[in-house]
Design a protein around this motif. Structure first.
Motif, mmCIF file in Angstrom:
data_model
loop_
_atom_site.group_PDB
_atom_site.id
_atom_site.type_symbol
_atom_site.label_atom_id
_atom_site.label_comp_id
_atom_site.label_asym_id
_atom_site.label_seq_id
_atom_site.Cartn_x
_atom_site.Cartn_y
_atom_site.Cartn_z
ATOM 1 N N GLN A 19 0.818 -1.217 0.000
ATOM 2 C CA GLN A 19 0.000 0.000 0.000
ATOM 3 C C GLN A 19 0.848 1.261 0.000
ATOM 4 O O GLN A 19 0.340 2.354 -0.241
ATOM 5 C CB GLN A 19 -0.936 -0.016 1.206
ATOM 6 N N TRP A 21 3.384 1.629 -2.076
ATOM 7 C CA TRP A 21 3.889 1.763 -3.435
ATOM 8 C C TRP A 21 2.795 2.267 -4.381
ATOM 9 O O TRP A 21 1.637 1.897 -4.257
ATOM 10 C CB TRP A 21 4.410 0.421 -3.949
ATOM 11 N N HIS A 22 3.214 3.114 -5.336
ATOM 12 C CA HIS A 22 2.308 3.633 -6.356
ATOM 13 C C HIS A 22 2.992 3.536 -7.720
ATOM 14 O O HIS A 22 4.207 3.759 -7.824
ATOM 15 C CB HIS A 22 1.972 5.114 -6.111
ATOM 16 N N THR A 24 3.171 5.490 -11.170
ATOM 17 C CA THR A 24 2.887 6.872 -11.553
ATOM 18 C C THR A 24 3.045 7.069 -13.061
ATOM 19 O O THR A 24 3.829 6.373 -13.717
ATOM 20 C CB THR A 24 3.826 7.856 -10.820
ATOM 21 N N ARG A 177 -7.100 13.595 -4.711
ATOM 22 C CA ARG A 177 -7.450 12.194 -4.460
ATOM 23 C C ARG A 177 -8.798 11.906 -5.094
ATOM 24 O O ARG A 177 -9.839 12.413 -4.669
ATOM 25 C CB ARG A 177 -7.493 11.913 -2.950
ATOM 26 N N GLY A 260 -1.399 8.777 -10.243
ATOM 27 C CA GLY A 260 -0.801 7.775 -9.370
ATOM 28 C C GLY A 260 -1.822 6.717 -8.993
ATOM 29 O O GLY A 260 -2.976 7.045 -8.680
ATOM 30 N N VAL A 261 -1.413 5.462 -9.041
ATOM 31 C CA VAL A 261 -2.283 4.349 -8.681
ATOM 32 C C VAL A 261 -1.612 3.562 -7.568
ATOM 33 O O VAL A 261 -0.511 3.029 -7.747
ATOM 34 C CB VAL A 261 -2.553 3.428 -9.890
ATOM 35 N N ARG A 262 -2.279 3.496 -6.427
ATOM 36 C CA ARG A 262 -1.724 2.777 -5.277
ATOM 37 C C ARG A 262 -1.825 1.274 -5.488
ATOM 38 O O ARG A 262 -2.860 0.762 -5.935
ATOM 39 C CB ARG A 262 -2.461 3.182 -4.004
#
Length: 289
Positions: A19, A21-22, A24, A177, A260-262
């Motif tokens: 969680q 890490w993303h 991008t 967000r 960005g995607v978690r």
């Protein structure tokens, strides 16, 4: 039962780490400021750019980012307003590939707020390869031509410039967000460089006879192009005549949209909640913005 508990204890830290890490992405514009582009920030002569990277959250506000960005830089004296630059009639285009490591600081915790301003800075390495086209449309890379005497025997102090250089990236932006997993933002980032040859222009003209003897007629033709203009001066400038400004190094910059995607699911690892729900304390600030 004991095996199940041990397995859960082993998997839980990995889930929490995921969680942080993303993945991008970046899409926008690249541009530069130098001897063929006077303005520090402009969309004039800008080109498209895109990038991919990863982000690791050290805490709710501080992250490390690493990534690659590809763009293109260009400049043309015909688009300048200074009559001296217009008369010189030089132009260039260069692909640009940058790898970087950045530290990012967000002013608000995105697990609690819907948007935040942020700043970033770090270290980058970039490669470039300036080229131009002659009057027939033939493409020529400029560095091998030594247009300012680089590598010529009578100018031993002028060495060919390196096409891989270090840069210092820094900038700022806004992130929003969209949901627990995805952020969308806008950022602009400048790159301080330590070269004045992104555009192949820096110092003075050299003796055209020496340039012709060691690099050929195309080097002479493409190092001064005033004669190509209607009513332009066809006479090659004398050895030592100012061609560019070497006191100020070139800059380049990117601006555009970020996403960005978690990795992992649920709320962030610092929110204090085990699933997708926040505690009562963290619910309140979500309604502030």
């Amino acid at each position: 039962m004991r095996t199940t508990i041990l397995l859960l204890l082993a998997v839980l830290p990995l889930t929490l780490m995921a969680q942080r890490w993303h993945i991008t992405g970046f899409g926008g514009l690249s541009n530069y400021q130098g001897d063929l582009q006077e303005k520090r920030i402009t969309t004039n002569q800008a080109n498209g750019a895109f990038g991919l990277g990863v982000q690791y959250d050290l805490n709710p506000k501080l992250s490390l980012r690493g990534g690659l960005v590809y763009g293109k830089l260009s400049g043309d004296d015909k688009k300048n307003t200074d009559s001296f630059l217009v008369a010189r009639n030089l132009n260039f285009t260069s692909p640009l590939l940058e790898g970087h490591i950045l530290a990012e600081y967000r002013f608000f915790d995105l697990d609690n707020y819907r948007f935040t301003p942020y700043v970033f800075a770090g270290l980058g390495i970039f490669g470039f390869e300036p080229y131009t086209f002659d009057t027939t449309g033939q493409k020529y890379y400029l560095q091998p031509l030594g247009t300012e005497g680089q590598g010529l025997s009578i100018y031993p102090d002028r060495k060919p410039y390196k096409r891989v250089q270090v840069a210092l990236p820094f900038g700022a932006g806004l992130k929003f967000r969209l949901n627990e997993m995805v952020t969308l933002g806008y950022e602009i980032g400048w790159r301080k460089t330590f070269t004045d040859y992104i555009d192949d222009v820096s110092t003075t003209y050299v003796d055209p006879a020496a340039l012709l003897a060691e690099r050929g007629p195309k080097a002479v033709e493409l190092s001064y192009r005033g004669g190509e203009l209607k009513d332009g001066n066809p006479n090659y400038p004398a050895d030592g005549t100012v061609r560019g400004g070497s006191k100020v190094k070139d800059w380049y910059y990117f601006q555009g949209i970020t996403v960005g995607v978690r990795l992992g699911s649920g709320s962030g690892p610092f929110s204090g909640g085990g699933g997708g729900k926040r505690s009562r304390q963290t619910d309140c600030p979500r309604n502030v913005f």
